[in-house]
Every structure is written in C-alpha cells, then in structure tokens.
Design a protein around this motif. Structure first.
Motif, PDB file in Angstrom:
ATOM      1  N   GLU A 174      45.785  15.138  62.512  1.00  0.00           N
ATOM      2  CA  GLU A 174      45.647  16.538  62.903  1.00  0.00           C
ATOM      3  C   GLU A 174      46.959  17.303  62.828  1.00  0.00           C
ATOM      4  N   VAL A 175      48.068  16.634  63.159  1.00  0.00           N
ATOM      5  CA  VAL A 175      49.361  17.320  63.224  1.00  0.00           C
ATOM      6  C   VAL A 175      49.966  17.441  61.819  1.00  0.00           C
ATOM      7  N   ARG A 176      50.527  18.608  61.540  1.00  0.00           N
ATOM      8  CA  ARG A 176      51.149  18.849  60.231  1.00  0.00           C
ATOM      9  C   ARG A 176      52.663  18.882  60.383  1.00  0.00           C
ATOM     10  N   PHE A 177      53.346  17.983  59.676  1.00  0.00           N
ATOM     11  CA  PHE A 177      54.807  17.960  59.657  1.00  0.00           C
ATOM     12  C   PHE A 177      55.268  18.153  58.212  1.00  0.00           C
ATOM     13  N   PRO A 178      56.287  19.001  57.992  1.00  0.00           N
ATOM     14  CA  PRO A 178      56.813  19.207  56.625  1.00  0.00           C
ATOM     15  C   PRO A 178      57.289  17.879  56.019  1.00  0.00           C
ATOM     16  N   GLY A 179      56.877  17.656  54.789  1.00  0.00           N
ATOM     17  CA  GLY A 179      57.317  16.459  54.081  1.00  0.00           C
ATOM     18  C   GLY A 179      56.387  15.275  54.222  1.00  0.00           C
ATOM     19  N   PHE A 180      55.318  15.425  55.016  1.00  0.00           N
ATOM     20  CA  PHE A 180      54.377  14.310  55.206  1.00  0.00           C
ATOM     21  C   PHE A 180      52.954  14.786  54.935  1.00  0.00           C
ATOM     22  N   PRO A 198      48.870  14.674  55.478  1.00  0.00           N
ATOM     23  CA  PRO A 198      48.034  14.432  56.648  1.00  0.00           C
ATOM     24  C   PRO A 198      47.626  12.963  56.737  1.00  0.00           C
ATOM     25  N   GLY A 199      47.797  12.387  57.913  1.00  0.00           N
ATOM     26  CA  GLY A 199      47.426  11.000  58.131  1.00  0.00           C
ATOM     27  C   GLY A 199      48.484  10.012  57.709  1.00  0.00           C
ATOM     28  N   LYS A 200      49.599  10.499  57.135  1.00  0.00           N
ATOM     29  CA  LYS A 200      50.653   9.609  56.647  1.00  0.00           C
ATOM     30  C   LYS A 200      51.955   9.763  57.435  1.00  0.00           C
ATOM     31  N   VAL A 201      51.873  10.408  58.613  1.00  0.00           N
ATOM     32  CA  VAL A 201      53.074  10.575  59.419  1.00  0.00           C
ATOM     33  C   VAL A 201      53.423   9.243  60.073  1.00  0.00           C
ATOM     34  N   PRO A 202      54.615   8.700  59.849  1.00  0.00           N
ATOM     35  CA  PRO A 202      55.000   7.436  60.479  1.00  0.00           C
ATOM     36  C   PRO A 202      54.994   7.551  62.001  1.00  0.00           C
ATOM     37  N   ARG A 203      54.639   6.452  62.657  1.00  0.00           N
ATOM     38  CA  ARG A 203      54.535   6.470  64.113  1.00  0.00           C
ATOM     39  C   ARG A 203      55.846   6.892  64.781  1.00  0.00           C
ATOM     40  N   PRO A 204      57.002   6.342  64.381  1.00  0.00           N
ATOM     41  CA  PRO A 204      58.248   6.761  65.036  1.00  0.00           C
ATOM     42  C   PRO A 204      58.483   8.274  64.934  1.00  0.00           C
ATOM     43  N   VAL A 205      58.149   8.855  63.766  1.00  0.00           N
ATOM     44  CA  VAL A 205      58.315  10.305  63.591  1.00  0.00           C
ATOM     45  C   VAL A 205      57.369  11.062  64.509  1.00  0.00           C
ATOM     46  N   LEU A 206      56.124  10.586  64.601  1.00  0.00           N
ATOM     47  CA  LEU A 206      55.122  11.232  65.457  1.00  0.00           C
ATOM     48  C   LEU A 206      55.586  11.221  66.902  1.00  0.00           C
ATOM     49  N   ILE A 207      56.069  10.056  67.356  1.00  0.00           N
ATOM     50  CA  ILE A 207      56.512   9.935  68.748  1.00  0.00           C
ATOM     51  C   ILE A 207      57.732  10.809  68.998  1.00  0.00           C
ATOM     52  N   GLN A 208      58.648  10.834  68.016  1.00  0.00           N
ATOM     53  CA  GLN A 208      59.862  11.627  68.181  1.00  0.00           C
ATOM     54  C   GLN A 208      59.554  13.118  68.218  1.00  0.00           C
ATOM     55  N   ARG A 209      58.691  13.563  67.309  1.00  0.00           N
ATOM     56  CA  ARG A 209      58.402  15.003  67.227  1.00  0.00           C
ATOM     57  C   ARG A 209      57.560  15.502  68.414  1.00  0.00           C
ATOM     58  N   LEU A 210      56.533  14.751  68.789  1.00  0.00           N
ATOM     59  CA  LEU A 210      55.636  15.199  69.861  1.00  0.00           C
ATOM     60  C   LEU A 210      56.157  14.828  71.241  1.00  0.00           C
TER      61      LEU A 210
END
Length: 474
Positions: A40-46, A48-60
């Motif tokens: 669901e979350v959109r991050f530049p450079g990733f 959808p569904g391919k956001v690495p877990r460490p990045v997800l935890i860091q950003r959110l």
C-alpha cells in the motif's frame, strides 16, 4: 484463529471480553500487516510490494507498524472471539484497554492480551401478559364532521360581495393597510406592515388583539390597535412583546355562499347529487374513525406490554432506532418538498438525537415486548397468509415490478404477526374503552418529537392568512 476468551456480563446489555492471543498468532498478524503495508505504501525508487522490510520499518517507524498490527489483531481477534463463543453481538466493539499501552507492550511472537466490550442482543422477559386490565382512551366520532366539511367547501366556493352600510364584523373579509411597531422600543416590526392586505376577520387569525381591533371599523377608518405577540411566536425578537398596529380599512366583503344542492356536489366533487356526496363523506369519515379506534387500542395494548417488560436496551440499538426515526422524518419532509440537506444541520441533528431518545426507547420496548409475547405464546404467521396479503397489496399498486418482494414479504409478515398478537392479548386480558382524561387531550408543550423539532427549525414567522376564492374538490 483459536484464542482464549473470558466473558463478563456488563450493564445495558453489554459483554466484557478479555482476549488472549498466542505468540505465534501475534507474529503471523504482524507479518501480514507488514506485507500489506509494503503493497500500500509508495516510496520513491521502489515498486509496490517490493519495499525492503528495513526500509519500511525505518520510514514508517516501529511504533506506527505496531499500531497498524494491533488494529488488525484486535479486529480479527474480536471477530474470532464472537464466533468462537457464539456471542449474539450487535453494533461495534469498544476497546477497553488503553491503545497506547497496548502498542508499547506489543512484541510480535509473544502472547498479546486486551480487553474490549460489545453490545449484545438484550435478554428480555415479560413479567405478566395475561390477566391485565388495559384502558383505552375513547376516540369520539364527530357527527358534525360532514356538515363542517361541506360548510368549509361552501366557504371556499363562495363569491366575495362588497359590504355596504355597516361596519366590519366577524366572518367578513377585509382589505387593509397596516403598520406595526413594538411598544417598548418604538421600532418597526420586521414584516409587520402591508398594503392592500386581504385578511379574514375571524378569531385566532394573526396575533391576539389584531382581529378584535378590526371588528367595528368603518370603511376608510384608521385605528391604532394594541396587540401582543404570543410567547411561542416563531420570530424570537418579537415573541411575547406588546405591539401597536395602525390599521386602515379600505374594503369590506362578505361571502355569498352557494346552495348545498346537486349543482354544488357536481362542482365540488365527482358525485352527481348532494346525497351521494354526503354518503361518501360519511363512509370515509367512519372508516377513518375505525382506523383511529384501532390505533388507539393498539397504542394502549403496546404500552401495557412495554410496562411489563424487563430489559436493558444497549446503546447501539437505541442509536440505531434514533437514526431510523430521523431517516423516516427526512423522507416525509423531503416528500413535502423540503430540502433536508439544508434543514438537517449538525446542530439540528444533535438536537434531534437528544429529543428522540425517549420515543426511540419506547418504540424499542414495544417491539421487544411483542417479540417476547410471540415467543411465549408460540404465535406464528402462515406463509400462505403472507403470500395472499402481499399479492393483494401488489394488485393495488400501479407498478408492482418496482416493489422489493423480499422486503414486502417481511413487512407483511410483521404486520400480520402483530395483528395476531394483539388479538391474542385482547382475548386473554381485559381491554375496555374509557373517556379520555383531560391530561390526555392537552398538548404537552414540553414534549418534542423528531418531526416537530425538524419542522420548527424550517418554519419562518407565520403571515396573516389571506382569504382565497376557489374550489377544492371534496
């Protein structure tokens, strides 16, 4: 989801739940939440569904992730608990545990506990349903109603004839100029003036003192008339205040009434003779009276049953009934041409909900009491009777294809069941008609229903009614 559930009965038909979820289940829900958020979350450079877990935890942030997981876990656990324990839940749950405390304590892979409560179907009992004495207020039949209707029709079809050689009297139609001021301030009354204003010289028209001031006036005469606005007058700035009106009588007319003959009947209705018209009106009013008597008896019986009911009504059920009442009112007012979107402001809706509580509770008590009576008497409605009644109703509707048959059958079944229950009650209790008490015939100024609250908001200050000439078919 297998969970540990402890129940506690709470007031107002609520059940408290203490729910414990295993560590494995808390881990699974947390993992599913991370997967869902990564899609669901959109991050530049990733993608959808391919956001690495460490990045997800860091950003959110870990706290936000836990909060999302707990929302999912609480919702799923409650649904599982209600199904597992066969809890007759109604409405939404209410979390009893502090949410921030839950977030701080939550660790994926460890057991998770929380407390919540939910409204349940109320348990009801009827203390007594036989051997009761119910008094029904009589609904007197107005034998003069036909004559009154015909007299009103005569009045509407009358010809206005100028009056000569006398002063104004009750029953006349006057054409006046008038201007009003407030006695206290000397200021002009908003909307309190008019030119060539046609008014019926009858008591209860306009405000107290105005009409009596016109009586006895001669044409071209000018008078200063004292009058007082009622305390309940719609314009608050003048309600209850003393006023003076300068009135000039310009014309005076009286009504030349048509004869109550066959020609009158043909003009006023679809009937050929005056006797046919009188007969039709008599039959109509008698049918209406029978319906009023039936409604009065129904009201008394349902009130008696509700008085025998022991039940705790949950708040969610009460709010649902209030919403239904407001929707019913909105539908009626919309059918009368009112813009309910403008009428039902947030302030008005808040007042409606507050003013509707007592009536909503009484409606629910009556419905529940009837349901309990159906249980204890094992009263049911035959499917064939429902089918026959529904077919009868459909035959009288011009576009039966537009009717929701399932909804129609439900309504018909409820009505037929109510009729059977009321018949059973009347056969097993004492139901007698009595003269209405004085208190029952007076309007309770303190009571407020949904519709009066809504329409009072929409109404503007009333104008003096004008005499009109024309015909309205009886």
């Amino acid at each position: 989801m297998s969970i540990k559930v402890t129940q506690e009965k709470l007031p107002a038909s609520r059940v408290g739940l203490q729910i414990e979820v295993s560590g494995e289940q808390s881990r699974q829900v947390y993992e599913r939440t991370l997967t869902r958020l990564s899609r669901e979350v959109r991050f530049p450079g990733f993608r959808p569904g391919k956001v690495p877990r460490p990045v997800l935890i860091q950003r959110l942030g870990e706290t936000a992730l836990k909060a999302n997981a707990i929302e999912d876990l609480v919702q799923q656990s409650l649904e599982s608990a209600i199904a597992q324990e066969s809890i007759p839940a109604i409405g939404n749950y209410q979390l009893s545990s502090d949410f921030e405390t839950l977030v701080a304590a939550f660790q994926p892979g460890e057991s998770f506990s929380f407390e919540a409560s939910v409204d349940v179907q109320p348990t009801a009992t009827l203390a007594q349903y036989t051997g009761l004495t119910v008094e029904v207020a009589e609904v007197p039949f107005d034998a003069n109603r036909v004559d009154n209707v015909l007299a009103e029709q005569q009045k509407q079809m009358a010809t206005l004839v100028p009056v000569e050689g006398r002063n104004a009297a009750i029953g006349d139609v006057a054409v006046i100029d008038f201007q009003g001021i407030l006695v206290e301030s000397g200021e002009e009354i908003p909307g309190g003036s008019g030119t060539d204003f046609q008014i019926e010289v009858e008591e209860d028209r306009f405000i107290p003192g105005f009409i009596s001031g016109i009586v006895g006036m001669a044409i071209e005469e000018t008078r200063t008339v004292d009058a007082t606005f009622p305390e309940t007058y719609a314009q608050e700035e003048v309600a209850g205040k003393a006023a003076q009106f300068t009135i000039t009588l310009k014309e005076l007319k009286t009504r030349d009434l048509p004869e109550l003959d066959d020609a009158f009947a043909q003009e006023a209705s679809q009937y050929e003779t005056i006797e046919e018209l009188k007969t039709a009106l008599t039959e109509r009013f008698q049918t209406e009276h029978e319906s009023e008597v039936k409604a009065s008896k129904r009201d008394a019986i349902l009130t008696a049953l509700a008085d025998q009911l022991d039940v705790e009504i949950p708040e969610s059920l009460l709010q649902r009934e209030i919403s239904a009442m407001i929707n019913e009112t909105a539908s009626r007012l919309s059918g009368q041409g009112m813009d309910v979107r403008k009428l039902f402001t947030e302030e008005v809706l808040e007042r409606l909900r507050e003013n509707s509580k007592d009536e909503a509770e009484q409606r629910l008590r009556r419905t529940i009491a009837l349901g309990e009576l159906a249980k204890v008497t094992e009263t049911q409605v035959d499917d064939e009777a429902v089918k026959a009644r529904a077919a009868e109703l459909l035959s009288n509707y011009p576009r039966p294809q537009e009717i929701d048959r399932d909804r129609l059958n439900t309504v018909v079944r409820e009505e037929l069941l109510e009729d059977k229950l009321l018949e059973w009650f009347e056969a097993n209790n004492s139901v007698t008609f009595v003269a209405p008490k004085a208190a029952e015939t007076e309007v309770d100024a303190a009571s407020a229903t949904v519709e009066t609250t809504a329409t009072e908001t929409a109404e503007e200050a009333p104008e003096a009614p004008k005499a009109k000439k024309g015909k309205k078919k009886a």
